[in-house]
Design an enzyme around this catalytic site. Structure first.
Site, PDB file in Angstrom:
ATOM      1  N   GLY A  75      -9.034   2.101  -3.415  1.00  0.00           N
ATOM      2  CA  GLY A  75      -9.186   2.513  -4.804  1.00  0.00           C
ATOM      3  C   GLY A  75      -8.622   3.891  -5.079  1.00  0.00           C
ATOM      4  N   LEU A  76      -7.627   4.297  -4.286  1.00  0.00           N
ATOM      5  CA  LEU A  76      -7.078   5.647  -4.410  1.00  0.00           C
ATOM      6  C   LEU A  76      -5.596   5.684  -4.754  1.00  0.00           C
ATOM      7  CD1 LEU A  76      -8.813   7.365  -1.347  1.00  0.00           C
ATOM      8  CD2 LEU A  76      -9.483   7.475  -3.765  1.00  0.00           C
ATOM      9  N   GLY A  77      -4.893   4.593  -4.565  1.00  0.00           N
ATOM     10  CA  GLY A  77      -3.445   4.604  -4.786  1.00  0.00           C
ATOM     11  C   GLY A  77      -2.990   3.601  -5.825  1.00  0.00           C
ATOM     12  N   ARG A  78      -2.896   2.361  -5.420  1.00  0.00           N
ATOM     13  CA  ARG A  78      -2.331   1.331  -6.291  1.00  0.00           C
ATOM     14  C   ARG A  78      -3.132   1.136  -7.574  1.00  0.00           C
ATOM     15  NH1 ARG A  78      -1.830  -2.955  -1.402  1.00  0.00           N
ATOM     16  NH2 ARG A  78      -3.574  -1.660  -0.692  1.00  0.00           N
ATOM     17  N   ASP A  96       0.831  -1.197   0.000  1.00  0.00           N
ATOM     18  CA  ASP A  96       0.000   0.000   0.000  1.00  0.00           C
ATOM     19  C   ASP A  96       0.870   1.253   0.000  1.00  0.00           C
ATOM     20  OD1 ASP A  96      -2.167   1.688   0.181  1.00  0.00           O
ATOM     21  OD2 ASP A  96      -2.438   1.422   2.331  1.00  0.00           O
ATOM     22  N   CYS A 112      -7.787  -1.702  -5.312  1.00  0.00           N
ATOM     23  CA  CYS A 112      -6.937  -1.923  -4.142  1.00  0.00           C
ATOM     24  C   CYS A 112      -7.857  -1.817  -2.932  1.00  0.00           C
ATOM     25  CB  CYS A 112      -5.778  -0.933  -4.106  1.00  0.00           C
ATOM     26  SG  CYS A 112      -6.234   0.793  -4.389  1.00  0.00           S
TER      27      CYS A 112
END
Length: 227
Positions: free
Chosen positions: A169-172, A98, A166
């Site tokens: 739903g904001l990074g990977r 993460d 992820c």
């Protein structure tokens, strides 16, 4: 000093998204952060947070509505993927830490999958296993790849979509979609803006730095999605 475009990336305006809901066991289930649909040229992605077994039916409605044929899961499992597989949706398990940018092997596997679904030549590209124990699997546990997972009948008759998620739903997940947009011709920061306009709060500072330095692959690379 931050450039004007970097500041634009950091402050990109976001459009409100529709809230979804469904009832299960008499309790109304709602999506805390509805999926974001990203379409650019011939590419179509659905970015979402991690479902649970209790909310999976709600997410499945969105997946079917957008004709999702593949789900890329880049976090630890939070639901039984057999439910998706029974619906004809291949699940590709390519987790990485993460907050981190994706490892090169996962970028390659993801772009190979994108090429197999959206490549101009329409030639299937094998999606190799990104990590030990990863890759796509069928309901009976057999290994699947982008080469031997065919879109369902509806997908053959309309545009298909790749789902990516992820935990939040904001990074990977948004980072991987951004990689595909860069391969399709967008400049790195333009790709970030494009995703952030559709997914509130996507891509942290460390990931943004990675995207800024990302170089589009050559035509001869297996990850090329416009060959």
């Amino acid at each position: 000093m931050a450039t004007a475009k970097t500041l634009q990336v950091q402050q990109a305006g976001i459009r409100p998204q529709r809230q979804g809901s469904a009832a299960k066991d008499g309790v109304v289930q709602r999506m805390p952060n509805p999926p974001a649909f990203v379409e650019y040229k011939n590419l179509r992605f659905l970015i979402f947070d991690a479902p649970s077994d209790r909310t999976l039916d709600l997410y499945l409605q969105e997946l079917e509505r957008h004709n999702v044929t593949d789900v890329v899961r880049v976090c630890d499992p939070t639901y039984d993927k057999g439910t998706l597989i029974k619906k004809g949706i291949a699940v590709h398990d390519w987790p990485f830490p993460d907050g981190d940018p994706p490892p090169q092997n996962i970028v390659s596997d993801f772009l190979a999958l994108v090429n197999s679904r959206f490549g101009k030549t329409n030639k299937p590209a094998k999606a190799t296993v990104g990590v030990a124990g990863g890759g796509a699997t069928s309901a009976d546990g057999a290994s699947l790849s982008a080469e031997n997972v065919s879109p369902n009948t509806a997908a053959a008759e309309s545009k298909t979509t790749i789902g990516v998620h992820c935990v939040a739903g904001l990074g990977r997940a948004p980072v991987l979609v951004t990689m595909a947009l860069i391969e399709a011709g967008l400049a790195p920061l333009d790709a970030v803006i494009y995703v952030r306009e559709r997914r509130r709060g996507a891509i942290n500072a460390r990931q943004l730095k990675y995207v800024e330095s990302y170089k589009r692959r050559t035509r001869g690379d297996k990850g090329c999605i416009i060959c």
